[in-house]
Scaffold this active site. Structure first.
Site, PDB file in Angstrom:
ATOM      1  N   HIS A 209      -5.034   6.482   2.723  1.00 56.58           N
ATOM      2  CA  HIS A 209      -3.833   5.836   3.117  1.00 56.58           C
ATOM      3  C   HIS A 209      -2.409   6.482   2.434  1.00 56.58           C
ATOM      4  O   HIS A 209      -1.476   5.883   2.918  1.00 56.58           O
ATOM      5  CB  HIS A 209      -3.878   4.451   2.257  1.00 56.58           C
TER       6      HIS A 209
HETATM    7  C1  UD1 Z   1       1.185   0.860  -2.131  1.00 55.13           C
HETATM    8  C2  UD1 Z   1       1.464   1.866  -3.279  1.00 55.13           C
HETATM    9  C3  UD1 Z   1       0.290   3.001  -3.567  1.00 55.13           C
HETATM   10  C4  UD1 Z   1      -1.127   2.332  -3.576  1.00 55.13           C
HETATM   11  C5  UD1 Z   1      -1.139   1.587  -2.254  1.00 55.13           C
HETATM   12  C6  UD1 Z   1      -2.814   0.684  -2.346  1.00 55.13           C
HETATM   13  C7  UD1 Z   1       3.796   2.224  -3.835  1.00 55.13           C
HETATM   14  C8  UD1 Z   1       4.753   3.145  -3.681  1.00 55.13           C
HETATM   15  N1  UD1 Z   1       2.798   2.643  -2.993  1.00 55.13           N
HETATM   16  O1  UD1 Z   1       0.992   1.909  -0.829  1.00 55.13           O
HETATM   17  O2  UD1 Z   1       0.878   3.736  -4.842  1.00 55.13           O
HETATM   18  O3  UD1 Z   1      -2.214   3.427  -3.644  1.00 55.13           O
HETATM   19  O4  UD1 Z   1      -0.276   0.536  -2.391  1.00 55.13           O
HETATM   20  O5  UD1 Z   1      -2.754   0.171  -1.286  1.00 55.13           O
HETATM   21  O6  UD1 Z   1       4.125   1.229  -4.256  1.00 55.13           O
HETATM   22  N2  UD1 Z   1       0.965  -3.216   4.778  1.00 55.13           N
HETATM   23  C9  UD1 Z   1       0.356  -4.332   5.582  1.00 55.13           C
HETATM   24  N3  UD1 Z   1      -0.046  -5.526   4.673  1.00 55.13           N
HETATM   25  C10 UD1 Z   1       0.117  -5.329   3.470  1.00 55.13           C
HETATM   26  C11 UD1 Z   1       0.741  -4.320   2.690  1.00 55.13           C
HETATM   27  C12 UD1 Z   1       1.055  -3.520   3.683  1.00 55.13           C
HETATM   28  O7  UD1 Z   1       0.379  -4.352   6.734  1.00 55.13           O
HETATM   29  O8  UD1 Z   1      -0.360  -6.336   2.751  1.00 55.13           O
HETATM   30  C13 UD1 Z   1       1.534  -2.199   5.572  1.00 55.13           C
HETATM   31  C14 UD1 Z   1       2.771  -2.169   6.140  1.00 55.13           C
HETATM   32  O9  UD1 Z   1       3.003  -1.738   7.514  1.00 55.13           O
HETATM   33  C15 UD1 Z   1       3.646  -1.443   5.054  1.00 55.13           C
HETATM   34  C16 UD1 Z   1       2.394  -0.345   5.006  1.00 55.13           C
HETATM   35  O10 UD1 Z   1       1.268  -0.852   5.126  1.00 55.13           O
HETATM   36  O11 UD1 Z   1       4.744  -1.080   5.436  1.00 55.13           O
HETATM   37  C17 UD1 Z   1       2.650   0.402   3.451  1.00 55.13           C
HETATM   38  O12 UD1 Z   1       2.670  -0.723   2.479  1.00 55.13           O
HETATM   39  P1  UD1 Z   1       3.510  -0.372   1.045  1.00 55.13           P
HETATM   40  O13 UD1 Z   1       3.360  -1.572   0.204  1.00 55.13           O
HETATM   41  O14 UD1 Z   1       4.769   0.147   1.560  1.00 55.13           O
HETATM   42  O15 UD1 Z   1       2.568   0.832   0.378  1.00 55.13           O
HETATM   43  P2  UD1 Z   1       0.997   1.359   0.430  1.00 55.13           P
HETATM   44  O16 UD1 Z   1       1.114   2.527   1.352  1.00 55.13           O
HETATM   45  O17 UD1 Z   1       0.216  -0.009   0.664  1.00 55.13           O
END
Ligand code: UD1
Length: 368
Positions: A209
């Site tokens: 991811h």
């Molecule tokens: C975040 C953490 C990362 C961790 C990961 C575990 C930061 C900088 N990154 O990354 O360290 O390894 O979580 O999962 O804090 N999204 C959904 N549903 C959700 C959450 C996210 O659809 O419940 C999608 C959204 O499109 C979002 C993308 O995933 O834009 C990324 O989510 P985000 O929380 O920004 O970072 P992660 O890649 O999940």
């Protein structure tokens, strides 16, 4: 004596198993602590958040900030504004943050600015790679913290090198492993692997991811080329993170995934804690770009190939079952083949990864 008001902050999937161990331990001292869970809402999907609270026996968060996804600055700022309001109203005696996600950073800054003592659990880990957003989060949270709880000796050394006073650093072990060990038996009683039509120790488990792996088409295609080749020899099950799922769709890479679990790469939706643990325990090996999974596989003595250039958890390589293979498809295939041929890396369990880290942390908090 007045109870100490403790805020446990969690926002994203890898935080929940860490606060679970602390929550359970703090609840054993009802006359000393009043503990509150603050969920920032960084992760909000059922599979990324709610199911973890259910699996881990956590109560509903006492405060939910509902921030959702956004760019790093917007997300961090939104958490700060909302968290500041709660801290001002509730006046906690200590704010505990865990790990290295944006929620960790945002709440560390707020607590410090409001002069509330800050504890960082999992302090001192360093990849020495500022391209990783988490590295920035770690460095800032550690610089601001009053209590730095570490999981391993190299973290202690990193903090020493950065000039953090020794008396602030407490080498306590790994709270994520506390949770893993307390729920492992129950997770193994599930039949998750069977329900996906897999054979015990005859499949690999994949998570992917990280932005540097999934946000560029060329890199993601390279990794999938390597995994496709591995998948010809052993089926790979892939609970896919929403970010990776979005990118696969955007780059039209659906052709890499099969519809059956007996060969190739088989995509499923993200899993809760117990089902994922079950799949991990029964797998032949794990391929991942996550941080915590490198540690969990070391404790479970399951070979792990880390699809990253570096790791902030070198103890899992030096002592554990982890090998950092990067995103080079040939290297991925070479190391996976060794494991399939029975030459997987064996390791030992690092010091204090035995299930008592939360106990040690609470002992420190009792004496402050
Ligand atoms: C975040 C953490 C990362 C961790 C990961 C575990 C930061 C900088 N990154 O990354 O360290 O390894 O979580 O999962 O804090 N999204 C959904 N549903 C959700 C959450 C996210 O659809 O419940 C999608 C959204 O499109 C979002 C993308 O995933 O834009 C990324 O989510 P985000 O929380 O920004 O970072 P992660 O890649 O999940």
């Amino acid at each position: 004596m007045k109870k100490k008001k403790i805020f446990l902050v969690a926002g994203a999937r890898p935080n929940f198993m860490k606060i679970a161990a602390l929550w359970k331990e703090l609840k054993k001292f009802p006359s000393q602590f009043a503990t509150y869970i603050i969920h920032t809402g960084q992760h909000y999907d059922y599979e990324m958040s709610h199911i973890f609270f259910k699996n881990l026996g956590l109560p509903r968060p006492h405060f939910h900030l509902g921030v959702g996804s956004a760019s790093h600055s917007r997300q961090t700022a939104k958490i700060m504004v909302r968290f500041e309001k709660v801290v001002c109203q509730q006046t906690p005696d200590i704010v505990v943050v865990v790990g290295d996600v944006n929620s960790t950073l945002a709440c560390s800054i707020v607590a410090t600015k409001l002069k509330v003592p800050l504890a960082h659990v999992e302090a001192g880990l360093r990849s020495f790679d500022r391209q990783m957003p988490e590295e920035i989060n770690r460095v800032v949270s550690d610089a601001l913290s009053d209590y730095l709880f570490t999981t391993c000796e190299d973290a202690n050394q990193n903090l020493r090198r950065e000039g953090i006073p020794r008396e602030k650093v407490f080498f306590v072990g790994n709270v994520m492993i506390d949770t893993l060990l307390s729920l492992k038996r129950e997770a193994q009683r599930r039949n998750t692997w069977k329900s996906f039509g897999l054979k015990k120790k005859r499949y690999a488990l994949l998570t992917l991811h990280r932005p540097e792996n999934v946000d560029k088409k060329e890199v993601l295609t390279n990794i999938l080329d390597g995994l496709e080749e591995v998948g010809n020899h052993i089926p790979i099950i892939f609970p896919i993170h929403p970010r990776a799922a979005k990118q696969v769709k955007k780059f039209r890479l659906g052709k890499y995934f099969g519809s059956k679990s007996n060969s190739g790469i088989f995509r499923i939706k993200p899993l809760g804690y117990m089902d994922f643990l079950n799949l991990m325990c029964n797998s032949k090996f794990v391929l991942t770009d996550s941080g915590g999974i490198q540690e969990e596989t070391t404790v479970l003595n399951i070979p792990c190939l880390t699809l990253r250039k570096n790791t902030e958890r070198p103890v899992t390589v030096k002592q554990g079952t982890n090998i950092v293979v990067g995103a080079d498809p040939r290297r991925i295939v070479r190391e996976a083949t060794r494991i399939i041929n029975g030459k997987g890396k064996k390791g030992r369990i690092p010091r204090f990864w035995e299930g008592k880290a939360a106990q040690r942390i609470v002992k420190v908090l009792l004496n402050t």
